[in-house]
Design an enzyme around this catalytic site. Sequence first.
Site, mmCIF file in Angstrom:
data_model
loop_
_atom_site.group_PDB
_atom_site.id
_atom_site.type_symbol
_atom_site.label_atom_id
_atom_site.label_comp_id
_atom_site.label_asym_id
_atom_site.label_seq_id
_atom_site.Cartn_x
_atom_site.Cartn_y
_atom_site.Cartn_z
ATOM 1 N N ASP A 156 1.091 -1.660 0.116
ATOM 2 C CA ASP A 156 -0.222 -0.106 0.131
ATOM 3 C C ASP A 156 0.474 1.697 -0.102
ATOM 4 O O ASP A 156 1.684 1.275 0.623
ATOM 5 C CB ASP A 156 -0.801 -0.010 1.316
ATOM 6 C CG ASP A 156 -2.075 -1.171 1.379
ATOM 7 O OD1 ASP A 156 -3.505 -0.834 0.636
ATOM 8 O OD2 ASP A 156 -2.421 -2.224 1.757
ATOM 9 N N GLU A 186 -13.555 -4.834 -2.050
ATOM 10 C CA GLU A 186 -13.639 -4.516 -0.133
ATOM 11 C C GLU A 186 -14.331 -4.659 0.539
ATOM 12 O O GLU A 186 -15.475 -4.305 -0.071
ATOM 13 C CB GLU A 186 -13.084 -2.868 0.366
ATOM 14 C CG GLU A 186 -11.677 -2.838 -0.367
ATOM 15 C CD GLU A 186 -11.515 -1.570 -0.251
ATOM 16 O OE1 GLU A 186 -12.323 -0.629 -0.308
ATOM 17 O OE2 GLU A 186 -10.194 -0.703 -0.386
#
Length: 259
Positions: free
Chosen positions: A11, A130
Amino acid sequence: MGKLRLVARMDIKGPNLIKGVHLEGLRVVGDPQQFARRYYEAGIDEIIYMDAVASLYERNSLSDIVSYTAQNVFIPITVGGGIRSTDDAKSLLRAGADKVAVNTAATRNPQLISDIATTFGSQCMVLSIEAKKLADHKWEVYIENGRERTGLDVVEWAKLGVERGAGEILLTSVDQEGTRKGFDVELIRAVSTAVPIPVVASGGMGTLEHLKEAVTTGKADAVVMADVLHYNRISIREIRNYARSNDLAVRHDGWLETL
């Protein structure tokens, strides 16, 4: 199922590799280039770069990082975050990405899945989901790094993604992400048994046993790791050896054995 793929998730915020819990509370870990190189040399199968703040600026800013990585790391690279058009996808693929992962923009315009799949091939189009648990056997699709609800059912959205041309699903449990408490195995299984394309499980790995659960019970085709790698909790070599000793088919490279 083919060989289990071991995937490092990176990330990114600005120039930094970061890590959070439940996709929030992000902390700087270090230089993503150094980590990518290290994971590649240690034998990771793939790398996923996610631009953690791309949705805030409505653009992905990882082209430079991807371009540099692609010159030094010779394994598949998936890039996600802020991809809103085929032009966005094209710039990342040209920079060296092998696949693009789309979440927010796809929920608002499912045609984007078809457009990317048609233009670059389904193998390039990863539907990033997600997921947050609502109740037993029910999960909702979230966007904006797990902050915004969509009202979409995860399993139904995954099926629609396949119909639209997605070639792979990156499935992240927001509830488990960063906790090191294990994957949401029920979620992985619900999606993997509903779609005919590979499901990449992300969010929650803390032990070697978690890997096995995601694959044997969850039926994941690939397992994503971040925290356990970034903080040197488990080495890639340990993971690969554990997988082999538990009859999980993983890539075998002779040169890895000397590391």
